[in-house]
Design a protein around this motif. Structure first.
Motif, PDB file in Angstrom:
ATOM      1  N   GLU A 143       0.806  -1.221   0.000  1.00 28.20           N
ATOM      2  CA  GLU A 143       0.000   0.000   0.000  1.00 28.20           C
ATOM      3  C   GLU A 143       0.840   1.272   0.000  1.00 28.20           C
ATOM      4  OE1 GLU A 143       1.344  -0.070   4.136  1.00 28.20           O
ATOM      5  OE2 GLU A 143       0.843  -1.605   2.648  1.00 28.20           O
ATOM      6  N   SER A 169       1.858  -6.497   2.750  1.00 25.14           N
ATOM      7  CA  SER A 169       1.658  -5.445   3.749  1.00 25.14           C
ATOM      8  C   SER A 169       1.665  -6.093   5.128  1.00 25.14           C
ATOM      9  CB  SER A 169       0.325  -4.726   3.513  1.00 25.14           C
ATOM     10  OG  SER A 169       0.303  -4.108   2.248  1.00 25.14           O
ATOM     11  N   GLN A 171      -0.845  -5.808   7.178  1.00 24.70           N
ATOM     12  CA  GLN A 171      -2.227  -6.234   7.435  1.00 24.70           C
ATOM     13  C   GLN A 171      -2.782  -6.762   6.109  1.00 24.70           C
ATOM     14  OE1 GLN A 171      -1.485  -2.787   8.121  1.00 24.70           O
ATOM     15  NE2 GLN A 171      -0.815  -3.288  10.182  1.00 24.70           N
ATOM     16  N   ASP A 173      -5.831  -7.064   5.033  1.00 22.74           N
ATOM     17  CA  ASP A 173      -6.866  -6.245   4.413  1.00 22.74           C
ATOM     18  C   ASP A 173      -6.269  -5.030   3.714  1.00 22.74           C
ATOM     19  OD1 ASP A 173      -6.160  -5.061   6.844  1.00 22.74           O
ATOM     20  OD2 ASP A 173      -8.201  -4.433   7.332  1.00 22.74           O
ATOM     21  N   THR A 174      -5.198  -4.483   4.257  1.00 22.56           N
ATOM     22  CA  THR A 174      -4.515  -3.363   3.610  1.00 22.56           C
ATOM     23  C   THR A 174      -3.893  -3.811   2.291  1.00 22.56           C
ATOM     24  OG1 THR A 174      -4.035  -2.400   5.770  1.00 22.56           O
ATOM     25  CG2 THR A 174      -2.725  -1.611   3.913  1.00 22.56           C
ATOM     26  N   HIS A 175      -3.261  -4.962   2.295  1.00 16.41           N
ATOM     27  CA  HIS A 175      -2.683  -5.542   1.075  1.00 16.41           C
ATOM     28  C   HIS A 175      -3.743  -5.701  -0.003  1.00 16.41           C
ATOM     29  CE1 HIS A 175      -0.291  -8.281  -1.431  1.00 16.41           C
ATOM     30  NE2 HIS A 175      -1.219  -9.216  -1.287  1.00 16.41           N
TER      31      HIS A 175
END
Length: 205
Positions: A143, A169, A171, A173-175
């Motif tokens: 990200e 990443s 996290q 969900d961030t990836h």
């Protein structure tokens, strides 16, 4: 010029600061996230081998910071100098060194001081001089420096692809969210196996 001769692989910030397990764990990164980073590094190493085997040029991007020239906006945003993510990869330290993957003599290393590999670096002129018209962007983190570099490559006119298994990443969900934005606005989200197969096919290997 064939499509294969116009390819380049960018390896962004695969450095101890962003990837070394004990350092990440000491700054609160979960065991699951550390494992994801290690898996991405393994895939990047494999893609580097794939690129070398078919003659795709590799550009190694290294983030460094200079104590005498700090990025003040980042300092204000990140806070304390002791915080994870602040003044990353101090020049001359082990944490700034590449982690588990290394360039060979003829490959290009580009030093950067911002998220994007294109800001205040010679990367753009290098790629144009080499006749590159598509870049494959890999590295850490998805990200941040990967997305920033991919976005700037697209804005400057290059076709862009990002193999999802060759970045990570801290996290998941961030990836995934970063990859979704890349796919929507910037370029193709793919996987290492497909990138390598495309390179090999284009080269007649």
């Amino acid at each position: 010029m064939t499509r294969a001769s116009a390819e380049a692989l960018l390896v962004v910030d695969v450095q101890h600061y962003f990837a070394r397990p004990e350092f990440l764990r000491s700054h609160g990164v979960s065991a699951e996230a550390v494992a994801c980073v290690q898996a991405a590094v393994e895939q990047i190493a494999g893609l580097v081998d794939d690129a070398r085997s078919v003659g795709v040029p590799i550009y190694w991007i290294r983030n460094t910071t200079r104590p005498d020239a700090p990025w003040e906006a980042n300092r204000k945003f990140r806070g304390s100098p002791a915080a994870f993510g602040f003044d990353a990869c101090a020049e001359g330290t082990e944490l700034a060194e590449l982690y588990r993957v290394q360039p060979i003599a003829e490959e290009t290393v580009v030093r950067k001081e911002r998220y994007s590999a294109f800001i205040d670096t010679p990367l753009e002129s290098m790629l144009r001089g080499a006749g590159v018209d598509r870049v494959t962007v890999t590295g850490l983190t998805t990200e941040c420096c990967v997305a920033s570099t991919a976005n700037d490559a697209f804005q400057r006119g290059w076709e862009v692809q990002v193999p999802a298994d060759c970045c990570a990443s801290y996290q998941e969900d961030t990836h995934r969210a970063a990859l979704a934005v890349i796919a929507l606005n910037i370029g193709d989200v793919t996987v290492r196996e497909q990138v390598a197969a495309d390179w090999s096919r284009a080269r007649g290997a």
